[in-house]
Write an enzyme that holds these catalytic residues in place. Structure first.
Site, short mmCIF file in Angstrom:
data_model
loop_
_atom_site.label_atom_id
_atom_site.label_comp_id
_atom_site.label_asym_id
_atom_site.label_seq_id
_atom_site.Cartn_x
_atom_site.Cartn_y
_atom_site.Cartn_z
CB THR A 240 62.73 32.00 80.56
OG1 THR A 240 61.91 30.91 80.11
CG2 THR A 240 62.82 33.06 79.49
CD GLU A 332 62.36 27.86 82.14
OE1 GLU A 332 61.57 28.25 83.01
OE2 GLU A 332 62.98 28.63 81.37
CG ASP A 366 55.13 29.99 79.21
OD1 ASP A 366 55.84 29.23 79.89
OD2 ASP A 366 55.59 30.73 78.31
CD GLU A 420 78.73 1.57 109.56
OE1 GLU A 420 78.16 2.27 110.42
OE2 GLU A 420 78.32 1.47 108.39
CG HIS A 425 75.20 2.64 116.30
ND1 HIS A 425 76.05 3.59 116.81
CD2 HIS A 425 74.43 3.28 115.37
CE1 HIS A 425 75.82 4.75 116.21
NE2 HIS A 425 74.84 4.58 115.33
#
Length: 440
Positions: A240, A332, A366, A420, A425
């Site tokens: 923490t 944090e 918390d 491509e 496709h």
């Protein structure tokens, strides 16, 4: 006790150079992988028998079964201190208010006449949640994991917490009581990497999960990394962290208390004060000693945490530089205790959660702010978020086109496919039409 880093005077370095100057705990998840691998594979091949063996090896208890009986959950809630129950219920109520507002709804975009894309949000089918049970007991982590999963609509929720010798091999009764309050009746006495492996592979008593969330030690983090790709995870949570950005208006009593509050988690916990006030820094240093002397967990957690390389007072030339430092650090938990705290908070780019002013300490978050306390650590706030309803949802695009809408775009698709070098496709669209290049 706590070291100083002086960044006053010269211009602050940028990017990684600034991050490298800031304190951080040593937390080598890669090194822990070699140790958790055989544990995880033992659970894979031996199931509940491996879980029972590891509970005896790591937790000092001989289990008859891994799943917690329903009667134990009921009993834990019946025997819960009424004041603790009231506090848990209020924490749950506030967390539901915040997380319910995070729900997403499906949305359809009409791209062209006859062509639409809908994004719908679907919860994962089953999650395994982890509540630590080492140095402390964390019913608050039960709430922070269960509530967003429930509000996301997850139908199957299981929770694991380490077996406790003191409680005849069951997880801590307050953990069980929190599960009962939340309506979670599938609970397992399993800890660390074994719990993650149980959820990832499944055992005779525990079906496999799609996702595992919840904080834990380095072994939990290493197991999450080991199973990434097989299961979804929230994060590889490290020790923490609290960072406090403060100026001369901050109360050193508050600042010292807040640094200590996170240091009591773990000897690797990080406590960082960033300030442009030498007077505040000195006052906080003076205040630490009597406050530490008046609390618990001094020699095994608080003193090693505050004196470790991960904690420091960082002096900066001004609060503008201080903001750059905390954004580089990506804490944090970030407290802003300055004259213009709300304005500065709006300029924070990297933090798991931001706590504004003297009356929003990290301890509130918390337990009972309504926010989630499962947050990114180790600087990961620069790219990751804390646990939320979205953590348990998947966005699925639904593409719906009519014949005419597809015909209108076919030449562009064929052109891009051939650019491509993927002609099949384009052929997949041509096959639907008597198609030729427009203009021929």
């Amino acid at each position: 006790m706590i070291s100083r880093i002086d960044l006053r005077g010269d211009a602050l370095p940028e990017g990684g150079a600034l991050r490298d100057l800031l304190p951080r705990a040593d937390f080598d998840v890669a090194a822990a992988l070699d140790k958790v691998r055989p544990i995880c594979e033992a659970v894979h091949h031996r199931g509940d028998a491996a879980l029972i063996d590891f509970a005896e090896k790591f937790d000092g208890v001989k289990l008859d079964q891994v799943r917690v009986p329903a009667a134990a959950l009921t009993r834990a809630l019946e025997e819960l201190d009424p004041a603790v129950r009231a506090a848990l219920e209020e924490s749950i109520r506030r967390a539901r208010l915040v997380h319910r507002a995070q729900r997403r709804t499906s949305h359809t975009t009409q791209v062209v006449p006859g062509g639409s894309v809908t994004e719908k949000w679907v919860p994962v089918d089953r999650v395994g949640l982890y509540a630590p049970g080492g140095r402390s007991v964390y019913p608050s982590s039960v709430i922070m994991n269960v509530v967003p999963a429930q509000e996301a609509g997850v139908e199957s929720i299981a929770l694991a917490s380490p077996a406790q010798a003191e409680f005849n091999g069951l997880p801590h009764p307050t953990i069980l009581a929190a599960c009962a309050l939340l309506g979670v009746d599938e609970v397992y006495a399993a800890g660390g990497a074994t719990a993650v492996a149980m959820f990832a592979y499944g055992t005779e008593s525990c079906p496999p999960a799609n996702m595992v969330t919840g904080p834990g030690n380095i072994w939990v983090a290493a197991a999450k990394r080991y199973f990434t790709g097989r299961i979804g995870i929230d994060a590889e949570a490290g020790p923490t962290e609290i960072a406090v950005l403060a100026d001369a208006t901050a109360d050193p009593v508050h600042v010292a208390a807040d640094l200590i509050s996170q240091a009591e988690h773990d000897p690797l916990a990080a406590a960082v004060l960033v300030t442009d006030s030498e007077e505040l820094a000195a006052a906080v240093e003076r205040e630490l000693e009597p406050q530490i002397a008046a609390t618990k967990h001094v020699e095994d957690r608080i003193v090693p945490a505050l004196s470790g390389r991960q904690s420091a007072i960082v002096l900066v030339s001004d609060i503008k530089d201080g903001l750059e430092v905390v954004n580089a650090y990506g804490a944090e938990h970030l407290e802003i205790q300055t004259a213009d705290a709300a304005a500065l908070a709006a300029r924070v780019r990297n933090a798991g959660a931001v706590f504004v002013g003297p009356w929003a300490p990290v301890s509130l978050g918390d337990y009972a702010a309504g926010s989630n306390h499962v947050l990114p650590t180790g600087g990961c706030a620069c790219h990751s978020s804390g646990l939320s309803v979205q953590s348990f949802l998947r966005g699925i695009h639904i593409v719906d086109y009519t014949r005419d809408a597809l015909a209108e775009i076919t030449h562009h698709v064929v052109t891009l496919a051939e650019a491509e070098d993927l002609p099949a496709h384009g052929a997949a669209l041509k096959a639907r039409f008597d198609w030729k290049v427009p203009g021929q």
